[in-house]
Design a protein around this motif. Structure first.
Motif, PDB file in Angstrom:
ATOM      1  N   TYR A  36       0.812  -1.219   0.000  1.00  0.00           N
ATOM      2  CA  TYR A  36       0.000   0.000   0.000  1.00  0.00           C
ATOM      3  C   TYR A  36       0.849   1.273   0.000  1.00  0.00           C
ATOM      4  O   TYR A  36       0.337   2.361   0.197  1.00  0.00           O
ATOM      5  N   GLY A  37       2.149   1.116  -0.262  1.00  0.00           N
ATOM      6  CA  GLY A  37       3.009   2.268  -0.485  1.00  0.00           C
ATOM      7  C   GLY A  37       3.180   3.165   0.710  1.00  0.00           C
ATOM      8  O   GLY A  37       3.275   4.395   0.555  1.00  0.00           O
ATOM      9  N   MET A  38       3.226   2.605   1.910  1.00  0.00           N
ATOM     10  CA  MET A  38       3.391   3.409   3.115  1.00  0.00           C
ATOM     11  C   MET A  38       4.482   2.815   3.995  1.00  0.00           C
ATOM     12  O   MET A  38       4.705   1.595   3.980  1.00  0.00           O
ATOM     13  N   ALA A  39       5.122   3.671   4.769  1.00  0.00           N
ATOM     14  CA  ALA A  39       6.094   3.198   5.745  1.00  0.00           C
ATOM     15  C   ALA A  39       5.373   2.410   6.831  1.00  0.00           C
ATOM     16  O   ALA A  39       4.266   2.773   7.236  1.00  0.00           O
ATOM     17  N   PRO A  40       5.984   1.315   7.311  1.00  0.00           N
ATOM     18  CA  PRO A  40       5.305   0.477   8.327  1.00  0.00           C
ATOM     19  C   PRO A  40       4.846   1.243   9.563  1.00  0.00           C
ATOM     20  O   PRO A  40       3.735   1.029  10.057  1.00  0.00           O
ATOM     21  N   ASP A  41       5.699   2.148  10.078  1.00  0.00           N
ATOM     22  CA  ASP A  41       5.312   2.872  11.287  1.00  0.00           C
ATOM     23  C   ASP A  41       4.093   3.760  11.036  1.00  0.00           C
ATOM     24  O   ASP A  41       3.173   3.846  11.877  1.00  0.00           O
ATOM     25  N   ALA A  42       4.076   4.436   9.873  1.00  0.00           N
ATOM     26  CA  ALA A  42       2.945   5.313   9.558  1.00  0.00           C
ATOM     27  C   ALA A  42       1.668   4.499   9.383  1.00  0.00           C
ATOM     28  O   ALA A  42       0.590   4.891   9.866  1.00  0.00           O
ATOM     29  N   LEU A  43       1.781   3.357   8.712  1.00  0.00           N
ATOM     30  CA  LEU A  43       0.591   2.524   8.503  1.00  0.00           C
ATOM     31  C   LEU A  43       0.086   1.957   9.824  1.00  0.00           C
ATOM     32  O   LEU A  43      -1.130   1.888  10.059  1.00  0.00           O
ATOM     33  N   ARG A  44       1.035   1.554  10.693  1.00  0.00           N
ATOM     34  CA  ARG A  44       0.605   0.985  11.977  1.00  0.00           C
ATOM     35  C   ARG A  44      -0.179   2.020  12.783  1.00  0.00           C
ATOM     36  O   ARG A  44      -1.209   1.706  13.387  1.00  0.00           O
ATOM     37  N   ASP A  45       0.302   3.264  12.820  1.00  0.00           N
ATOM     38  CA  ASP A  45      -0.411   4.305  13.559  1.00  0.00           C
ATOM     39  C   ASP A  45      -1.814   4.516  13.013  1.00  0.00           C
ATOM     40  O   ASP A  45      -2.787   4.661  13.771  1.00  0.00           O
ATOM     41  N   LEU A  46      -1.937   4.532  11.688  1.00  0.00           N
ATOM     42  CA  LEU A  46      -3.257   4.757  11.077  1.00  0.00           C
ATOM     43  C   LEU A  46      -4.180   3.569  11.321  1.00  0.00           C
ATOM     44  O   LEU A  46      -5.385   3.741  11.545  1.00  0.00           O
ATOM     45  N   VAL A  47      -3.621   2.357  11.270  1.00  0.00           N
ATOM     46  CA  VAL A  47      -4.441   1.173  11.542  1.00  0.00           C
ATOM     47  C   VAL A  47      -4.934   1.209  12.990  1.00  0.00           C
ATOM     48  O   VAL A  47      -6.100   0.894  13.281  1.00  0.00           O
ATOM     49  N   ARG A  48      -4.072   1.599  13.921  1.00  0.00           N
ATOM     50  CA  ARG A  48      -4.511   1.729  15.311  1.00  0.00           C
ATOM     51  C   ARG A  48      -5.646   2.753  15.430  1.00  0.00           C
ATOM     52  O   ARG A  48      -6.618   2.537  16.162  1.00  0.00           O
ATOM     53  N   ASP A  49      -5.517   3.871  14.720  1.00  0.00           N
ATOM     54  CA  ASP A  49      -6.589   4.872  14.747  1.00  0.00           C
ATOM     55  C   ASP A  49      -7.912   4.252  14.299  1.00  0.00           C
ATOM     56  O   ASP A  49      -8.961   4.489  14.916  1.00  0.00           O
ATOM     57  N   LEU A  50      -7.851   3.482  13.238  1.00  0.00           N
ATOM     58  CA  LEU A  50      -9.072   2.873  12.710  1.00  0.00           C
ATOM     59  C   LEU A  50      -9.654   1.873  13.711  1.00  0.00           C
ATOM     60  O   LEU A  50     -10.880   1.840  13.937  1.00  0.00           O
ATOM     61  N   LEU A  51      -8.791   1.069  14.318  1.00  0.00           N
ATOM     62  CA  LEU A  51      -9.273   0.080  15.287  1.00  0.00           C
ATOM     63  C   LEU A  51      -9.824   0.748  16.541  1.00  0.00           C
ATOM     64  O   LEU A  51     -10.826   0.298  17.102  1.00  0.00           O
ATOM     65  N   ILE A  52      -9.174   1.815  17.004  1.00  0.00           N
ATOM     66  CA  ILE A  52      -9.689   2.555  18.157  1.00  0.00           C
ATOM     67  C   ILE A  52     -11.085   3.074  17.865  1.00  0.00           C
ATOM     68  O   ILE A  52     -11.996   2.991  18.704  1.00  0.00           O
ATOM     69  N   ALA A  53     -11.269   3.605  16.664  1.00  0.00           N
ATOM     70  CA  ALA A  53     -12.586   4.128  16.290  1.00  0.00           C
ATOM     71  C   ALA A  53     -13.622   3.027  16.239  1.00  0.00           C
ATOM     72  O   ALA A  53     -14.769   3.207  16.671  1.00  0.00           O
ATOM     73  N   ARG A  54     -13.225   1.865  15.716  1.00  0.00           N
ATOM     74  CA  ARG A  54     -14.186   0.764  15.617  1.00  0.00           C
ATOM     75  C   ARG A  54     -14.539   0.200  16.985  1.00  0.00           C
ATOM     76  O   ARG A  54     -15.679  -0.219  17.215  1.00  0.00           O
ATOM     77  N   VAL A  55     -13.584   0.161  17.889  1.00  0.00           N
ATOM     78  CA  VAL A  55     -13.863  -0.310  19.246  1.00  0.00           C
ATOM     79  C   VAL A  55     -14.768   0.672  19.979  1.00  0.00           C
ATOM     80  O   VAL A  55     -15.693   0.294  20.701  1.00  0.00           O
ATOM     81  N   SER A  56     -14.532   1.966  19.781  1.00  0.00           N
ATOM     82  CA  SER A  56     -15.251   2.993  20.538  1.00  0.00           C
ATOM     83  C   SER A  56     -16.603   3.344  19.944  1.00  0.00           C
ATOM     84  O   SER A  56     -17.559   3.621  20.668  1.00  0.00           O
ATOM     85  N   GLY A  57     -16.703   3.371  18.621  1.00  0.00           N
ATOM     86  CA  GLY A  57     -17.967   3.703  17.970  1.00  0.00           C
ATOM     87  C   GLY A  57     -18.493   5.061  18.394  1.00  0.00           C
ATOM     88  O   GLY A  57     -17.753   6.035  18.527  1.00  0.00           O
ATOM     89  N   TYR A  58     -19.795   5.140  18.643  1.00  0.00           N
ATOM     90  CA  TYR A  58     -20.445   6.413  18.974  1.00  0.00           C
ATOM     91  C   TYR A  58     -19.979   6.979  20.320  1.00  0.00           C
ATOM     92  O   TYR A  58     -20.143   8.169  20.570  1.00  0.00           O
ATOM     93  N   ASP A  59     -19.397   6.133  21.179  1.00  0.00           N
ATOM     94  CA  ASP A  59     -18.906   6.652  22.450  1.00  0.00           C
ATOM     95  C   ASP A  59     -17.795   7.680  22.259  1.00  0.00           C
ATOM     96  O   ASP A  59     -17.554   8.519  23.118  1.00  0.00           O
ATOM     97  N   LEU A  60     -17.097   7.615  21.120  1.00  0.00           N
ATOM     98  CA  LEU A  60     -16.005   8.548  20.852  1.00  0.00           C
ATOM     99  C   LEU A  60     -16.489   9.787  20.103  1.00  0.00           C
ATOM    100  O   LEU A  60     -15.693  10.642  19.743  1.00  0.00           O
TER     101      LEU A  60
END
Length: 872
Positions: free
Chosen positions: A135-159
């Protein structure tokens, strides 16, 4: 039954309400979560009791909700940003709920599929390291963005900005912006960020501002973010990019930000001004077909029959055949260098195009178009089946026949079938009674095609006077859509301003033609005379109630008391007789043998789901063993007074009632349907009203209705404010009853009591953090309540009813709004009948509830069948 309020909806709301901490939270939260689950289970059980128990006294659930709220707050939410990679992955994989609130692009779908599959096999760091090169991204940058996405999915409307994790949202937004910048504002990084920011359903400028502030190309960044979530302002920002404006314009269409008549000019520009040049060649035919189909549909919807036929006739035979297919399959296309997904479409143009051809004098082509439909015979038969089936009373275990309409989504099939029959009649001109088509299309509430072209055709055929109101309503609906009276008018205007500012080549010509079509459509669909202008409650002037019939006095300071806030009614004294049906006790008092009860009832205050009725007084001269006739006070609940359940002020002072009250004036501008945000406009405490019993009993004209009640119901007013009293003209009517008036009276008798027992009342000034169901209650009703009707007195002349009934015109309806907040009149227009007078239907509405009733002549009597009912 509450047609729009099912247990599935309650379950969803309670699920959101009861969302507990994630698996990675501290162990002390687990016990609190279990306490929450137990409390909410009890609350849910009581809520079901409240909604289902319509035959007994109303049940208040505010205490249940408060208990649940306290328990919920005991489970302190933890910062989701601190969850470990393993905890995030575990929580996301364990969840079966899809919290993404957007339609993904093909690129994001591919990425997300890889992510979800990989989470099952490998730790997050290893997974990201393997995905980053693809996906043409540095591993560290992709990992941070993936964590953001997972945090949002875990939190949902509570966030979200209103959720219980809202305190952590600013830090989350800042982190997402930092991670996008680290990824070089790559398009996929922007999509991931946008998807994460909007998992909570929030679309605000402040969320995206940090990302856009650091972006080297603002228009390109808007485009990437809009691909992740179609926020209106993001799409407008993307329109400024010459390299991305084609896809940005298409985003406005696919996201339904621009739809209906407003979609015509963007679709026309894309087709006529080279907009498809930015589409990959292999994908261009599918997208062109999608656009042509959508544009023809919008032109037909606006009644622009000739323009629609010009578009259709310009296509080659192969394209015409494709346009006539009942379903357009889903596809994807690369536009402006990015992939976009297009969902399947079930819009069937055939009956509408045939109608346009009939209107244009091309009956032979219209007949060929209809008869070439593989479903032609089935559509003709469906109307006949539905018409016959409606006359069969439903069996105890459900309808006798569903005419093959299994599952959901019947509306389209019924609409196409009815439209086909109308077009067939327009071609053949048999002169047959079209009542069956009207009944199936209107009374069944499923099958009326309201497109402009069908309204034009239908109203050419429905020439009988009884159909005039239906046609006027349908024409007004078409005109309303063209006028842009929808709730998001400001957003639509902003979109078109952004298009104009972007300098789309040839846009001015397209816009000028669109404006000309608007003028033509409004001329064709606007009837002469005043138009029904609908104004949102919030835009109206606040209504000030008429003065109370009793003087308001300050309560002596020594009698001030701390208010009991639990909303509980008084304990009913032992040995007292019950109050009549439909009256709910509020206060009681006794002095010697003189006993008094103050109650609430909707008898003279039918306010549906908004108010709790009016206040009444019951007097007993034998210590509560028997009660005299209920005495109306002329006071409606929360308009402006509320009677507290307890007071230090004695209720009785000889033959005078001294009633402590509070001012809690309902702000009528806060009324919506369903009522979900009622608020007060003015408050005051420590007041009382001095109410002599003689004043409440006074009946100067001796008609059995007290002067206070007569004034409240406008019976002491002059025409046209005063109502017509049904049955008051009996002396000049003779002894022969009109059969249609008989059946009309029979229908009205079904509505005695105003269905008030079905109204679910929500409390006023509900706290912002109050849980679901806070303050819900129901009011009792009675079978002897009067009917308050909106209409023409002539329609109710020489009619006999077993209960009092009053018919009000526009002036009376307006005056009643100063008596009771949102005083609801029964709107029951004249029945629509077949030519033989043996079958018809009536559509009635109380504003907050309504329905349709079928009537059938069976020898000398009428059979009534309730076809459907609705409630907000």
């Amino acid at each position: 039954m509450r047609a729009t309020f099912g247990w599935r909806g309650v379950g969803l709301a309670l699920a959101l309400w009861c969302t507990g901490p994630g698996q990675a939270h501290a162990q002390e939260a687990a016990a609190a979560q279990q306490d929450d689950a137990d409390t909410y289970a009890k609350a849910f059980k009581k809520l079901k009791s409240v909604i289902r128990n319509t035959d007994t006294a109303p049940l208040e659930v505010s205490a249940v909700s408060a208990e649940a709220s306290v328990s919920r707050r005991s489970a302190r939410p933890r910062n989701p940003l601190l969850l470990s990679d393993k905890a995030l992955a575990t929580e996301v994989m364990a969840s079966t709920e899809d919290r993404d609130n957007f339609e993904p692009t093909p690129e994001f779908s591919s990425f997300d599929k890889d992510l979800r599959a990989g989470l099952k096999k490998a730790p997050l760091p290893a997974l990201v390291a393997s995905m980053a090169p693809r996906y043409g991204m540095a591993p560290d940058a992709l990992r941070d963005l993936v964590r953001d996405l997972l945090i949002a999915r875990v939190s949902g409307y509570d966030l979200s900005n209103s959720g219980e994790l809202k305190a952590y949202r600013p830090a989350f937004v800042t982190a997402v912006a930092r991670h996008v910048a680290a990824a070089g504002h790559a398009t996929l990084a922007l999509e991931i960020a946008s998807a994460a920011l909007n998992s909570g359903g929030i679309c605000t400028d402040t969320d995206f501002a940090p990302i856009l502030a650091s972006a080297p190309d603002k228009a390109l960044a808007n485009w990437g973010l809009a691909r992740g979530f179609s926020c209106p302002k993001l799409i407008d920002g993307a329109l400024a990019s010459p390299e991305k404006r084609t896809s940005a314009l298409i985003m406005l269409l696919t996201s339904n930000e621009v739809q209906g008549f407003q979609a015509i000019s963007p679709e026309a520009w894309l087709l006529d001004k080279g907009g498809l040049d930015r589409v990959e060649a292999a994908d261009r035919p599918a997208l062109r077909l999608w656009l042509v189909r959508a544009l023809i549909d919008q032109l037909l919807d606006a009644g622009l029959a000739d323009e629609a036929l010009v578009r259709f006739d310009a296509q080659d035979a192969q394209t015409q055949a494709a346009l006539l297919q009942p379903r357009l399959t889903a596809f994807s296309a690369r536009i402006d260098g990015g992939g976009f997904a297009f969902g399947a479409s079930d819009t069937d143009l055939r009956p509408r195009l045939a109608a346009a051809m009939v209107l244009g004098g091309r009956k032979r082509e219209a007949a060929a178009l209809l008869e070439g439909d593989p479903a032609y015979a089935e559509r003709l038969a469906l109307v006949d089946c539905l018409y016959a089936g409606a006359a069969v009373p439903p069996a105890k275990d459900g309808p006798s026949s569903n005419c093959g309409l299994d599952g959901y989504g019947h509306e389209g099939r019924i609409s196409q079938a009815v439209a086909t029959r109308y077009v067939r009649e327009a071609i053949d001109q048999t002169g047959a009674d079209l009542y069956p088509l009207v009944e199936v299309g209107v009374a069944l509430n499923d099958g009326q095609d309201t497109s402009g072209v069908m309204v034009l055709l239908r109203c050419k055929l429905l020439t009988e006077a009884q159909y005039t109101p239906l046609c006027r309503k349908d024409r007004a609906s078409v005109a309303s859509g063209v006028r842009r009276e929808d709730y998001n008018k400001a957003e639509i205007d902003a979109h078109f301003a952004a298009i104009a500012a972007a300098g789309f080549p040839g846009w001015a010509d397209v816009a000028a033609r669109h404006d000309a079509w608007r003028v033509a459509t409004l001329a064709a669909f606007t009837d002469a005379g005043p138009q029904d202008q609908r104004t949102a409650w919030a835009d109206r002037e606040a209504i000030e109630p008429d003065p109370a019939p009793f003087p308001e006095k300050p309560l002596p300071p020594a009698l001030h008391s701390k208010r009991n806030e639990d909303g509980a009614g008084p304990a009913w004294p032992r040995g007292w007789a019950k109050l009549p049906q439909g009256f709910m006790p509020v206060r009681t008092g006794i002095s010697g043998a003189l006993a008094v009860a103050v109650s609430r009832s909707g008898r003279f205050d039918p306010s549906g789901e908004v108010g709790a009725g009016g206040y009444w007084v019951h007097v007993s001269r034998n210590s509560g063993k028997t009660w005299g006739p209920p005495l109306y006070t002329g006071l409606a609940d929360s308009f402006p007074y509320v009677v507290p359940a307890s007071s230090r002020l004695p209720l009785l002072d000889g033959e005078t009632i001294r009633l402590e009250v509070e001012v809690a004036l309902l702000d009528t501008r806060s009324i919506t349907y369903p009522p979900v945000g009622l608020r007060t406009r003015r408050k005051a405490r420590d007041l009382y009203l001095e109410m002599p019993m003689a004043a409440m009993q006074a009946d100067r004209d001796g008609d059995g209705l007290t002067d206070i009640a007569a004034h409240h119901l406008l019976l002491d007013q002059a025409a046209p404010t005063a109502p017509f009293v049904v049955g008051s003209d009996g002396s000049r009517c003779g002894g022969v009853a009109d059969p249609q008036r008989q059946v009309r009276a029979q229908l009205l008798m079904r509505l005695i009591g105003g269905r008030q027992d079905q109204a679910l009342l929500e409390g006023i000034d509900k706290p912002a953090d109050a849980p679901f169901g806070f303050g819900w209650a129901q009011m009792p009703t009675a079978e002897t309540w009067p009917l308050f009707i909106k209409g023409d007195p002539a329609d109710y002349a020489c009619m006999a009813l077993p209960v009092p009934a009053f018919v009000y015109g526009a002036a009376g309806e307006a005056a009643l709004q100063r008596k009771t907040p949102d005083f609801r009149l029964l709107d029951a227009p004249p029945m629509i009948m077949n030519r033989s007078g043996t079958r018809g239907f009536s559509r009635w509405s109380l504003g907050w509830t309504g329905g349709t009733t079928l009537v059938l002549r069976k020898g000398e009597r009428w059979l009534t069948i309730e076809l459907h009912s609705w409630i907000t």
